[in-house]
Structure formats: C-alpha cells, structure tokens
Design a protein around this motif. Structure first.
Motif, PDB file in Angstrom:
ATOM      1  N   ASP A  75       0.812  -1.213   0.000  1.00 35.10           N
ATOM      2  CA  ASP A  75       0.000   0.000   0.000  1.00 35.10           C
ATOM      3  C   ASP A  75       0.850   1.270   0.000  1.00 35.10           C
ATOM      4  N   ARG A 115       2.906 -11.908   5.357  1.00 31.83           N
ATOM      5  CA  ARG A 115       2.232 -10.738   4.786  1.00 31.83           C
ATOM      6  C   ARG A 115       1.802 -11.014   3.348  1.00 31.83           C
ATOM      7  N   LEU A 140      -2.250 -11.099   1.784  1.00 32.37           N
ATOM      8  CA  LEU A 140      -2.723 -10.127   0.810  1.00 32.37           C
ATOM      9  C   LEU A 140      -3.943 -10.650   0.071  1.00 32.37           C
ATOM     10  N   VAL A 191      -2.145  -9.436  -5.035  1.00 29.74           N
ATOM     11  CA  VAL A 191      -0.757  -8.990  -5.123  1.00 29.74           C
ATOM     12  C   VAL A 191      -0.677  -7.743  -5.986  1.00 29.74           C
ATOM     13  N   LYS A 204       0.316 -16.799  -5.960  1.00 32.86           N
ATOM     14  CA  LYS A 204      -0.597 -15.666  -5.818  1.00 32.86           C
ATOM     15  C   LYS A 204      -0.898 -14.991  -7.158  1.00 32.86           C
TER      16      LYS A 204
END
Length: 735
Positions: A373, A403, A407, A410, A442
């Motif tokens: 972010d 972490r 998510l 990604v 991911k």
C-alpha cells in the motif's frame, strides 16, 4: 517506518526515559515498604472506635488520615504546638514519625520534575510519551520478529544484544505501557488539562449549633470501617458552626458535631474513580505487589536502552549507507532485502547505485517492511533474499511470507527474486525459492525468473544485472566489490593428527584465543563471545573467499578448536593441514545460533560422522550441568579416525556424556551411523518421545541417510523428521 518510530525516540530520549524508569522502580520499593511497616487496622474496626482511641491519647487531634497502604496518621495541636505521628489503630498511640522520608521525597521530585518545576514536569511528560511510543512500536516489532502474535514467546536467534533486548521487551513492554499512560494522565491532571473530577457536596448552610457529641455516638462513623477511611477532619475548636468532614472510598460527607447528623453527602464520580485507579497503578499506593512488579519491569529499560544502542550501532555497521535512498512512496523501483549477516545489503547498495545512475528512483528497505500500500508510484519490486539455516527467513525478512499470504491481491507491478546462498548447504537459496513459489501461487507477474548467486559471486551478480538491464531497457553494469570481514591472526598451539593409515589425513587444530577488547566482550563481537557450533571463517592465501569450519570450542574454553580433513586439491584444507605449532592464519567468527543446544535439560541426541564430530564434541565438553547426551558417531576406521576418543571416554566418566554409540564404515563389518541409529531404535524412540532434541553434523549424504533412518524408526509413533524440524527439535549443520 515502525522501526524508525521505535529507534529515534529511544535514542533521543534515552537518558530521560532511563531516569524515569530507575526513579520509578526505586519509588515502588518505598510504597511496598510502607505497606509492610504500617500497622494495619482490624477488619471490624470502625472509624468511631479508632477516633476515640486517638482522642484519648491526643485530645487536640484535628485530622486522621489513612493512606492507600493502610498507614494511619494523626495530626494535632497541643499547647499551641502542632504534632503528627503514625498511629497504631489497636491502641491509638503514635508508633513512628509522620515526617516524610527525605530520600523518597528527593526521588519523587526527580521522578516528577527533575527538580525544575513545571518545565521539568513537561520534560518528564515528554519522556513518558517517548516511553509510550517505544512500548507500542516495540510491541509491533517483537510480533514481527517472532513471526506473529501467536509466536510471541517463540525462540530467538541472532546476536546476544538483540536477543536480550527482545526477551526483556516481551515481558516488560505491557507494564511500560501502563506506567507511561498513567504518567501522562497524572501530568495532564497536574496542569488542569482534564475535566474537574470533584463533585463534592455543598458546605451545609445550617447546623444545630450543638457541640461535643461523642464520636462513638455518630452513626455514620460507627458504620464506616477504618479500611474504607481516607480522611476525617475535626471541627475547629470552639466554632459551633464548623462540622466533621469525612472522606471514604465511597465519597465525601459533612457531619454535625453536636448531633452526628449527615448534613450532606456526594459519592465519588466516575472520573474520580478512574483518576484514583490510575494513581494506584502508577504509584503502587494501595497495590504494593503490582507496584513492585511494574518497578521490576521498569528496571528493564536501561538494559533495553543499552542493548538498543548496540543494535543500532551494529545495524549501521552491517548496512552500507545508501545515499539518495528514496522513500517508499516516491520510488519507482522497490528493492527489498532479506539478510542475516548483512552481506546482502552490500549487493543491494551496488544495485541501488547502478539503477540511480541509470536514472531510476529507488527505495531500499528490509523485506520485513513489505507493505504494498505504500508503493504508490512503484513500477517494479526486486527482492534480494539470503537464506537462514534450513530454508528459513533471514533476520531482515521475518514475516514477509505471512504478509504475502495475507494479501487479498498482489501488486500488479512485476516482481524479480534473486537468491543468495552456498550450494554446499542442502537448502541452497531455500528462502528465495519459497518467496518465488509463493508469489507465483498468488499470480504475481514476473519481471525476471528466479535466479541465484552462489557464494556472493560478483561475476554471477554482474550477469544477473545484465539480464535485469535488458528487462528494464537500460544499460546496467553491477560492479560489486565485496567488503572483506575483519580478520584476526590465530596462532596454532597444538594439533592431533588422524587418518594417515587410511590415506585421509585429518587433524584437530587448537589455536590460541587472541586478545579481545572489553568492548568486544561486552558486545559479543568477533572473538569476544562464541560457542561451539558457531563458524570460523579461514582466509586462505591466494583466495578472496573464506572457508568456513564449525567450531569445536567456545570462548569459555580459552582456545579455538576445529577438526579438518585434507581434501584433494583443497586450497584451505591443504594450508591448514600444513600448519605447525607457532604458525598463524587469518580468521573471523560468524555466529550460528541455529546450531546451538537449547538451555533445557531434555536429552540431546547428537549424530555426526567424520569431522562433523567437531561441534558435537564442543557441546559435550561444555555440558557441565550433565544434561543427558547420547552421541552416535560414524568413522572410517576406529584405529585412525576416532576423533576425541580419549576425551569422550573422560567425558563419560565425568557425566558430560551419557551414552556413546560408534559405527565404522571400513573393515569386515561395514556400519554407518544411520545403521547405529536403527540398531538402537527403541532407545532413540523413547528419547524422542520424551522430548529429546536431535542435532546432526557432517556430510550431506550422511545427513540424508540419518533423516531416512529416523523416518523409519519414528513411523510407528506418528512422528516425522519434518515435524521435529518444524518444532525446532531437529537441526542440522551439513556440508
């Protein structure tokens, strides 16, 4: 960001926070001592009876106070002279002076204001605010380092200063939050920044005019236990319009001195109760045990301050200063580093410099700070990841995979992963491979396929740099210059030779411990503090790359010892085997805390073959507490390769070694160490089911055979080597 919020308040306010903590800890002792020394009232004693007893001894009594500690103090006038004493509630007699303890008063003034009045109070409030910031940010950092809130008390690794810092923080941090929050509340109250908590009754406009009613006839005083009393003030002598003022744990009221009638009453407000609870929590008054606990926790502050400074200094040494490092929100290239010993940061600095020179804006940070972010302008993410132990995350990458897994989606920008490792270790670039696999699962787009760098090769790094430049459409030349580790000269004291009969020369080499500065001893740097199982890097002549050997001794042994076998064409082993007593080599220490015995008393199963006996022998030699140790040792021939044979016999006699099982792979009956394990399967199973920890050292093939043997042995129990490794009960040091 969190690390910066933690670091700078700690460094800037270190002295102030230390003064706050130490003075607070000392004051908590006074609160507890007062509670122990004060005569306590019986549970059924009423305020009326206590007051009558005091009046008989001190007819001119004007006020009776009861402190949260239970200490009762009476104040009086006699022949125009004021007096005060600590009262024994059983007799009404004074038993001690009511004068304040001068040392306590001095410490209180230091703690509250540094003897500087309001300016000092503000300074100490800033110190309390700094402590609160340190506690909150420290909580987040401990959780990050441990790998999550559920692993708050997970075993730690790394330098001693860091482990001490976190171990104390784990216990003290919540107490420091309480102390700092309550300090800030009390400061706000002092400066009238809080709403007025008092809502007492209005002073009575009319009284009976009568005087001298015995206190034992006043119903409210009879009904109020002494243990609820805070203060009883008497009417001014000869003034028929004055009244008794009673303050208790419930509220405040006025009593007519002639009739005992309650002329007004007000219960404590909610804000008053909150303020009193905060006062109790901060001072320990009324909660002596809690106060002592908070005071004890506060003693951790100077230790955490000292270790924090050492961590900061070590971090400055380990990480190169990266000039022009953009913030995470500004950079177009995010470069994340996972490093254990600090070497990967050097590669990151080289890449940052080259990309910046090519016109890119780059942010370099640890993998543990991964926060997509924050990467508002990023166009790519590059990960440089070393591996710790058996494929684990290095220190600066703790929590990265968690972490990533958490998510929801990604980043849309592409990712490149570059691993650093040594192919002599079985989990070569294991963590980098895990990162690449997790990212692929991911759906994270690739900038480049996973690539690896062996033994910090500048040539391989330059090759990868050209591939990265092609992907970015820029000319990228990575000229990494490794910074050699600072070495010390070690003089060989003695050697014991083995293996000549089997045409496989080997030796136990013992070097003198070099002189070490007090600073290195305190910080544990270099040869200041090391243990068996750590690694010694030998810098051979004619090569820029050190070779690593497992230490068979610790600093407390007073010498440095390794076991070396000469390899055909081996540069370092050949030079070491040629040494004679008095000769020297250049070397340095690299700590290897993942291969240290824990501090429990559960049994240890040590398994090694050949020169892998080195660190295992060091563990046994250091076993002064006589922890049960069972050694399985494989050798080629007993006559030529039985390293530490006489020592092991002596250690068994001394109780440092419980059991020794050997296996020889040359001769009529070939038997390997894994065969020895199978031959003692029942005992091995019993030990493991009782919590034993397994430590394996030696060649890669031997370690694989041991894993297979243990898998077969443990199959009936439902245990597996993989499960034991996950619990930290199975560790390897293989080559």
């Amino acid at each position: 960001m969190i690390r910066a919020f933690h670091r700078w308040p700690g460094l800037v306010a270190l002295v102030l926070v230390t003064v706050l903590a130490l003075s607070g800890a000392a004051l908590s002792v006074f609160a507890a001592a007062e509670r122990l020394a004060a005569p306590q009232a019986d549970a059924g004693l009423s305020v009326a009876t206590l007051t009558e007893r005091i009046q008989l001894v001190y007819p001119g009594v004007e006020q009776v106070r009861r402190a949260p500690s239970g200490r009762i103090t009476a104040f009086w006038f006699e022949n125009g002279t004021p007096g005060a004493a600590v009262i024994d509630p059983a007799t009404g007699q004074g038993v001690a002076s009511a004068d304040p303890n001068q040392m306590e008063r001095w410490l209180t003034n230091l703690h509250r204001s540094l003897f500087l009045g309001d300016g000092g109070r503000i300074a100490m409030a800033l110190g309390a605010a700094a402590m609160l910031v340190l506690a909150i940010s420290g909580t987040l950092l401990v959780a990050r380092r441990a790998g999550g809130w559920r692993r708050w008390f997970a075993p730690l690794r790394g330098p001693l200063a860091g482990r001490i810092h976190v171990e104390i923080a784990r216990i003290a941090i919540f107490g420091l939050m309480v102390s700092s929050l309550t300090a800030l509340w009390m400061t706000a109250s002092t400066f009238d920044l809080l709403p007025d908590a008092s809502d007492g009754p209005a002073f009575p406009a009319a009284v009976s005019g009568a005087v001298a009613m015995p206190v034992t006839d006043m119903a409210l005083l009879v009904a109020t236990p002494v243990n609820e009393l805070r203060e009883l003030s008497f009417p001014y002598p000869g003034d028929a319009t004055d009244v008794f003022t009673l303050k208790t744990d419930q509220g405040t009221g006025y009593l007519d001195q002639g009739t005992g009638e309650v002329l007004g009453w007000a219960d404590l407000t909610g804000l008053e109760r909150v303020s009193e609870t905060i006062y109790m929590l901060h001072t320990g008054q009324g909660a002596a045990v809690l106060g002592l606990i908070l005071g004890l926790l506060a003693l951790g502050v100077p230790v955490m301050g000292a270790t924090g400074v050492l961590i900061w200094l070590a971090g400055r040494r380990a990480r190169p200063r990266i000039h022009g490092n953009k913030t995470a929100g500004q950079a177009k290239t995010i470069l994340l580093v996972g490093s254990e010993g600090g070497s990967t940061w050097g590669f990151a600095a080289t890449l940052h410099k080259a990309l910046t020179k090519a016109g890119q804006s780059v942010h370099v940070g640890p993998m543990s700070a991964f926060a997509p972010d924050r990467y508002a302008n990023a166009e790519r993410i590059i990960v440089l990841a070393a591996t710790y132990g058996d494929g684990a995350a290095p220190a600066s990458a703790k929590g990265f995979l968690d972490r990533l897994e958490a998510l929801g989606h990604v980043p849309a920008i592409p990712l490149a992963v570059l691993g650093f490792g040594d192919r002599s270790f079985p989990a070569y670039c294991g963590f980098a491979k895990a990162v690449a696999a997790a990212a692929k699962a991911k759906g994270w787009p690739e900038l480049l396929p996973l690539d690896t760098i062996e033994r910090q090769s500048p040539q391989e790094f330059a090759r990868w740099g050209h591939a990265l430049g092609d992907a970015l459409g820029i000319d990228l030349n990575l000229a990494y210059q490794p910074v050699p580790a600072p070495t010390r000269s070690l003089m060989l004291k003695s050697r014991r030779d083995y293996g000549s009969e089997a045409q496989a020369p080997a030796a136990i080499l013992r070097f003198a411990l070099p002189k070490v500065s007090l600073w290195h001893r305190l910080t544990g740097r270099g040869f200041g503090r090391f243990k068996a199982g750590d690694l010694i890097g030998i810098q051979p002549e004619g090569s820029p790359m050190p070779r690593f050997y497992s230490l068979a001794s610790g600093h407390r042994d007073g010498f440095i010892e390794i076991v070396v076998r000469k390899h055909v064409g081996g540069l370092c082993s050949g030079q070491l085997m040629a040494l004679q007593p008095g000769d020297s080599v250049r070397a340095f220490v690299r700590h290897n805390p993942a291969f240290h015995p824990d501090h429990s008393h559960t049994p240890l199963i040590l398994i090694g073959a050949g020169t892998g006996i080195g660190p295992l022998a060091g563990f046994i030699r250091a076993n002064r507490r006589q922890r049960p140790i069972h050694l399985f040792f494989g050798m080629r021939q007993r006559d030529s390769d039985f390293f530490y044979g006489d020592d092991l016999a002596d250690w068994q006699t001394e109780g440092r070694l419980t059991d020794l099982i050997t296996a020889t792979s040359r001769g009529k009956q070939r038997r390997y160490v894994q065969d020895a394990l199978r031959g003692d399967a029942l005992e091995v199973t019993r030990l493991i089911r009782n919590g034993a920890r397994i430590m394996v050292c030696g060649g890669r093939d031997m370690a694989a055979g041991v894993t297979d043997a243990l898998a077969d042995i443990l199959a009936p129990t439902g245990l597996t080597p993989a499960a034991l490794k996950a619990e930290g009960r199975y560790v390897e040091d293989v080559y």
